[in-house]
Design a protein around this motif. Structure first.
Motif, mmCIF file in Angstrom:
data_model
loop_
_atom_site.group_PDB
_atom_site.id
_atom_site.type_symbol
_atom_site.label_atom_id
_atom_site.label_comp_id
_atom_site.label_asym_id
_atom_site.label_seq_id
_atom_site.Cartn_x
_atom_site.Cartn_y
_atom_site.Cartn_z
ATOM 1 N N UNK A 6 0.858 -1.260 -0.075
ATOM 2 C CA UNK A 6 -0.131 0.011 0.020
ATOM 3 C C UNK A 6 0.707 1.449 0.160
ATOM 4 N N UNK A 7 2.013 1.100 0.909
ATOM 5 C CA UNK A 7 2.593 2.452 1.040
ATOM 6 C C UNK A 7 3.674 2.710 -0.205
ATOM 7 N N UNK A 8 4.202 1.589 -0.669
ATOM 8 C CA UNK A 8 5.400 1.682 -1.690
ATOM 9 C C UNK A 8 4.697 1.052 -3.195
ATOM 10 N N UNK A 9 3.988 1.655 -3.624
ATOM 11 C CA UNK A 9 3.578 1.209 -5.121
ATOM 12 C C UNK A 9 4.281 1.036 -6.067
ATOM 13 N N UNK A 10 5.470 1.758 -6.190
ATOM 14 C CA UNK A 10 6.434 1.552 -7.473
ATOM 15 C C UNK A 10 7.087 0.118 -7.144
ATOM 16 N N UNK A 11 7.389 -0.496 -5.878
ATOM 17 C CA UNK A 11 7.902 -1.706 -5.728
ATOM 18 C C UNK A 11 7.073 -2.843 -5.102
ATOM 19 N N UNK A 12 5.678 -2.362 -5.738
ATOM 20 C CA UNK A 12 4.772 -3.498 -4.764
ATOM 21 C C UNK A 12 5.091 -4.756 -5.408
ATOM 22 N N UNK A 13 5.565 -5.242 -6.637
ATOM 23 C CA UNK A 13 5.710 -6.594 -6.900
ATOM 24 C C UNK A 13 6.811 -7.308 -6.188
ATOM 25 N N UNK A 14 7.839 -6.354 -5.690
ATOM 26 C CA UNK A 14 8.673 -6.760 -4.726
ATOM 27 C C UNK A 14 8.026 -7.276 -3.431
ATOM 28 N N UNK A 15 7.296 -6.125 -2.821
ATOM 29 C CA UNK A 15 6.674 -6.402 -1.671
ATOM 30 C C UNK A 15 5.611 -7.572 -1.535
ATOM 31 N N UNK A 16 4.892 -7.745 -2.707
ATOM 32 C CA UNK A 16 3.854 -8.808 -2.778
ATOM 33 C C UNK A 16 4.707 -10.054 -2.861
ATOM 34 N N UNK A 17 5.793 -10.114 -3.384
ATOM 35 C CA UNK A 17 6.412 -11.737 -3.325
ATOM 36 C C UNK A 17 7.143 -11.942 -2.029
#
Length: 337
Positions: A278-289
């Motif tokens: 939610x907070x870092x949408x530019x790196x959301x793929x990394x955070x999702x993984x």
């Protein structure tokens, strides 16, 4: 009062946990002695240290009157050391004594606030602010003097004091001070671990990393709970909580205290990484993984350790988290293209 008995106790018990007989001798002296005027500063330093250790060992044997007297002893010792420092050629030893006595007083104030239920909220705030003022004065000087062995326990006190002030005031500047204090504590531990003269068995890097993780996580939770902070502030503290927890995980793997501790940490990492989507949408793929990886690692852990029936709520959290993060790919237009 048998002065020779007191002197013997102060010599033998300095830096230790005083036994009941020694505590009784020290407490009797406090009861009989309203002031240490005319005493030597080294005697005051030993007495206040052993008296503080006695209080920590057996708080119920003290009352607020005795604690107030003990704080008075600290003030008298500080004044005596500072007077000696000013009058007799800026003696470095006198300055060191004054700094140490101020550190002892700050630690005592912090423990009194934590331990004494009879204090009012206003009294707690006043004592905490007094401890903070002392620490703000002496910690930079001790860093300059490279007095790291004395600083290390003081940094723990500084963490506790700064966090208590943050809880009173909800000031993000104080939250920053808490975090800097935890980082500084770890840095000092690393310096001491690399020193050939340090007692490495007395250093606990795991405790320092655990404190950093706990403080960062608690501040993030409080910010999120209040709901009136900027996304940038929430992102900063969510990130700090995540990486502080991630830094602690290898220490937990190396010295596991309980399966519950590791289970909680893995699920917490999954939750924090999920929040960062939610907070870092530019790196959301990394955070999702990352989120999915931590949840899956937790599920593998409980299965391998045969603990599936031990953590039903955490298992449900991990399963829901994996399901939610699995859908982020399809919901994000940039990722789909």
């Amino acid at each position: 009062m048998d002065r020779s008995a007191l002197e013997r106790v102060l010599t033998e018990q300095y830096g230790n946990s005083p036994d009941p007989a020694s505590r009784r001798i020290v407490i009797d002296f406090l009861l009989e002695t309203p002031s240490l005027a005319g005493e030597d500063v080294h005697f005051i330093k030993k007495l206040t240290k052993v008296a503080e250790s006695s209080y920590r060992e057996a708080p119920a044997e003290f009352n607020l009157h005795l604690l107030d007297r003990l704080l008075t002893y600290h003030d008298e010792g500080i004044r005596l050391a500072e007077d000696s420092y000013e009058r007799y050629g800026k003696s470095p030893n006198a300055q060191k004594l004054a700094l140490h006595l101020k550190g002892h007083k700050a630690t005592l104030l912090s423990f009194i606030v934590h331990r004494e239920a009879a204090l009012t909220q206003a009294q707690r705030h006043e004592l905490t602010a007094a401890a903070d003022e002392l620490l703000e004065e002496i910690v930079p000087v001790m860093f300059t003097n490279r007095d790291y062995s004395t600083l290390r326990p003081l940094m723990e006190t500084m963490c506790n004091v700064s966090f208590a002030l943050y809880q009173y005031n909800q000031d993000l500047d104080l939250a920053e001070r808490v975090y800097r204090a935890t980082v500084g504590s770890i840095a000092i531990t690393r310096l001491l671990m690399g020193s050939p003269s340090s007692n490495k068995h007395e250093l606990y890097p795991k405790k320092d990393f655990e404190r950093k993780m706990t403080l960062a996580s608690n501040i993030y939770k409080s910010l999120r709970r209040e709901g009136n902070h900027s996304p940038e502030a929430l992102a900063t503290w969510a990130r700090r909580a995540y990486y502080s927890t991630l830094d602690y995980l290898p220490l937990e793997n190396r010295e596991p205290e309980s399966p519950k501790s590791k289970a909680d940490i893995l699920v917490t990492l999954g939750i924090l990484a999920e929040d960062m989507i939610e907070f870092d949408s530019k790196n959301f793929v990394s955070w999702r993984d990352r989120s999915r990886q931590h949840y899956q690692e937790f599920l593998q852990f409980v299965e391998q350790e045969r603990l599936i029936n031990s953590f039903p709520k955490l298992i449900k959290t991990a399963q829901v988290g994996i399901k939610i993060t699995s859908g982020y790919f399809d919901l994000n237009p940039e990722e789909s293209t």
